[in-house]
Design a protein around this motif. Structure first.
Motif, short mmCIF file in Angstrom:
data_model
loop_
_atom_site.label_atom_id
_atom_site.label_comp_id
_atom_site.label_asym_id
_atom_site.label_seq_id
_atom_site.Cartn_x
_atom_site.Cartn_y
_atom_site.Cartn_z
N LEU A 171 0.86 -1.17 0.00
CA LEU A 171 0.00 0.00 0.00
C LEU A 171 0.90 1.22 0.00
O LEU A 171 1.69 1.42 0.93
N ASN A 172 0.82 2.01 -1.08
CA ASN A 172 1.75 3.13 -1.25
C ASN A 172 1.01 4.42 -1.61
O ASN A 172 -0.02 4.39 -2.29
N VAL A 173 1.58 5.52 -1.15
CA VAL A 173 1.17 6.85 -1.60
C VAL A 173 2.28 7.40 -2.48
O VAL A 173 3.46 7.37 -2.10
N ASP A 206 -9.01 14.80 1.30
CA ASP A 206 -7.72 14.11 1.19
C ASP A 206 -7.06 13.90 2.56
O ASP A 206 -5.84 13.84 2.67
N HIS A 207 -7.88 13.78 3.60
CA HIS A 207 -7.33 13.51 4.93
C HIS A 207 -7.16 12.02 5.17
O HIS A 207 -6.19 11.59 5.78
N PHE A 208 -8.13 11.24 4.67
CA PHE A 208 -8.10 9.79 4.90
C PHE A 208 -8.39 9.05 3.59
O PHE A 208 -9.06 9.58 2.70
N MET A 209 -7.88 7.83 3.52
CA MET A 209 -8.34 6.93 2.47
C MET A 209 -8.78 5.63 3.14
O MET A 209 -8.30 5.26 4.22
N ARG A 225 0.07 11.47 7.56
CA ARG A 225 1.14 10.72 8.21
C ARG A 225 1.44 9.38 7.53
O ARG A 225 2.40 8.71 7.89
N LYS A 226 0.54 9.00 6.59
CA LYS A 226 0.67 7.70 5.92
C LYS A 226 0.71 6.58 6.95
O LYS A 226 1.57 5.69 6.95
#
Length: 637
Positions: A171-173, A206-209, A225-226
């Protein structure tokens, strides 16, 4: 040179394509893949359809831009070949760009919020992330995603240079560095948690996914903070995994699962104190038929306390599900159905064009031709229906099944009228009825042709003819009398049978597996198709070959039909093409391109207005029929 057949309508939906059901922002147009074709359909009118055709194989993913101007579609192909990504202009319904970088399959697509970029994710054999410029169709940059398979890609809602990917234990940003022209990945910190991620939804700020996993839990990730923030629902709630996720207008989460569960979950708001977090709770749920692959919210349906969603399932059904947030209740409505398995057989009632029947694994369906609406479904679970036909008096539907039985059903009620047990030692593979509806002729996988007397009280075998040495693939009767029929077999022979004496009148032989046979309406000739890729005309009296046409350049012919006037032949083949041939001139004057699997059946309606074809991908295609012009002059039409 052959012209193109005009595709009027399709019946089908590729339900196995994840996120393959898209609702246009105007709320009026439903977009979904069907084989190699992308279908655009009015939400409220199934008969109003348009088609985007440009892919060479099955469409594997779709994405629509925020304004609805652009649609992106990706496809799968064969090992070693490039899989195309196509960007369509939905205002003009034209192809804008065709991009080829990924190998074998395009797994997922997503547009940036400003429609500047398109992100594409390669399949298991490619596993790369590519950023495309939507305006030019050129690749901006790319990067391998992870050592393991990656399933999902999603742009942030307020940034065109940030996106997320998820897959097997990754899982990557990602951030796009414009100056260095590089995609830079950042791992999401999950601690000791290991999951396979299939879906990603990003909230409006765009605070949470929210990431759905194959183990049935939804992970809430802090994007600043990922870092893992929360999970839910309770363990064991969704045992077959989460397969679709989206955010509802009410602020809740909509989750679709592999067992058909559609769940509304309450999500944590930004101000919640992390010290007092509880697992994301389930508000309400409903169970649909088939694993859910797509959930899309109809934003135009929003009311004070209600909104609706369109849900696609692996059973190739489309539901409209309405959520009442005040009552905390979900209600469903089935708005479209389709076959999920290859279609084995196609039949029209005698001299009637308004309805037709199709058969597949475990079912027979009756369809209305003009509206493409399913009228009746007859289910016989766990058995394959190899052939279906209407008795000529219209009082019953007869069918042959993989358990060796013949079953007859009422055409309006679907009620089982009678069953002929042990009709054949193996599967029943071909079936037809005489003009007076007093007898049924059936063919079996073991090569036998049998004749059955049908009365209101009983069904009895009056003859069993064993000359074929392999499966009987097709049986046709001579319509002018009840005393002759022809059977086509995999042993390379067609036998013309005398139904008065139950002996062979004559035979046709060729170095092929005969797949289909038909009488010309004047009954002086027979036409066959088979694995030798040839359409052959035969003299019906002495069984001599009169003429041979090259039906396909590369693949076997699987089916054929002759129009009621005897002016044209329709053929379908494993090269996915439907072709119209002038009977007398012997040339192909129209070709239909839409199927993504081999064409299993073709038919011309009795009113000579339409051609209907079915495919191994479960699609039913309805084409306009044009009579051949004299001397093949296409410009005269």
């Amino acid at each position: 040179m052959a012209g193109a057949m005009h595709l009027n309508a399709v019946v089908g939906f590729s339900g196995c394509v994840e996120n393959g059901l898209v609702l246009h922002p105007d709320g009026k147009t439903l977009i979904y893949p069907l084989g190699s074709t992308v279908v655009l359909r009015n939400v409220n009118d199934k008969g109003t359809q348009d088609f985007l055709q440009g892919h060479t194989d099955k469409v594997s993913c779709l994405a629509i831009s925020r304004s609805g101007r652009y649609l992106a579609s990706g496809q799968q192909t064969y090992m070693g070949f490039k899989a195309d990504v196509i960007i369509w202009d939905l205002e003009k319904h034209t192809l804008l760009h065709r991009m080829s970088l990924h190998k074998v399959k395009v797994q997922a697509l997503d547009f940036s919020h400003d429609e500047k970029y398109l992100a594409s994710l390669g399949g298991q054999d490619d596993n790369s992330l590519v950023l495309w410029d939507v305006e030019t169709g050129e690749a901006v940059c790319g990067s391998p995603t992870a050592n393991n398979f990656t399933f999902a890609v999603k742009f942030f809602n307020n940034s065109s240079n940030k996106l997320a990917t998820g897959g097997n234990y990754n899982l990557n940003v990602w951030e796009y560095d414009l100056q260095q022209n590089k995609l830079r990945p950042h791992d999401v910190q999950l601690g000791s948690l290991q999951r396979c991620f299939h879906t990603i939804a990003v909230d409006e700020n765009d605070h949470f996914m929210y990431c759905g996993t194959s183990t049935g839990d939804l992970l809430q990730i802090n994007l600043d903070r990922k870092l893992l923030r929360n999970t839910g629902p309770a363990k064991g709630c969704l045992p077959q995994g989460i397969t679709a996720t989206c955010l509802a207008p009410s602020g809740d989460l909509v989750v679709g699962a592999g067992d058909g569960s559609l769940v509304i979950m309450k999500r944590d708001q930004d101000g919640d104190d992390a010290r007092f977090l509880k697992k994301l709770p389930v508000i309400t749920s409903i169970r649909l038929t088939g694993g859910i692959t797509t959930v899309t919210v109809d934003e135009r349906s929003m009311g004070p306390n209600k909104f609706s969603m369109l849900v696609g399932t692996r059973n190739c059904d489309i539901y409209r599900v309405t959520y009442d947030s005040q009552a905390k209740k979900l209600s469903e409505e089935l708005i479209q159905t389709a076959h999920a398995q290859p279609i084995r057989s196609l039949a029209f009632p005698f001299q009637y064009s308004a309805v037709f029947a199709t058969s597949s694994f475990g079912e027979i369906r009756i369809w209305h031709l003009d509206t493409c609406r399913e009228l009746l479904r007859i289910a016989v679970p766990n058995l394959d229906c190899n052939c279906v036909a209407f008795m000529q008096d219209g009082k019953s539907i007869i069918s042959g099944w993989s358990d060796g039985k013949i079953r007859a059903f009422g055409p309006q009620s679907g009620k089982l009228l009678y069953t002929i047990h042990d009709a054949h030692h193996r599967a029943v593979t071909a079936i037809a009825s005489t003009a007076d509806s007093s007898r049924i002729i059936s063919g079996g996988e073991e090569g036998m042709v049998r004749v059955w007397r049908i009365t209101k009280q009983s069904q009895s075998m009056i003859a069993s003819m064993k000359e074929h040495k392999a499966a009987v693939n097709s049986i046709k009767l001579k319509e002018s009398s009840n005393e002759e029929c022809v059977s086509a077999s995999s042993d390379g022979s067609c036998i013309i049978w005398d139904l008065a004496t139950f002996h062979r009148r004559s035979s046709l032989f060729a170095n092929t597996i005969f797949k289909s046979v038909a009488y010309h309406p004047d009954e002086s000739q027979l036409v066959t198709a088979g694995t030798d890729r040839k359409i052959t005309y035969w003299d019906a009296f002495d069984g001599q070959a009169i003429r041979i046409l090259e039906g396909s350049d590369t693949e076997q012919l699987d089916c054929l039909a002759i129009d009621p006037d005897g002016e044209a032949i329709v053929s379908g083949s494993s090269d996915k093409l439907v072709k119209l041939w002038a009977y007398d001139a012997g040339h192909c004057y129209e070709t239909g391109v839409a199927h993504s699997g081999h064409v299993t059946n073709v038919a011309v309606t009795d009113d000579r207005a339409k051609v209907v074809s079915t495919g191994s991908e479960g699609a039913i295609m309805i084409w306009s029929y044009h009579r051949p012009t004299p001397a093949g002059d296409l410009s005269a039409r």
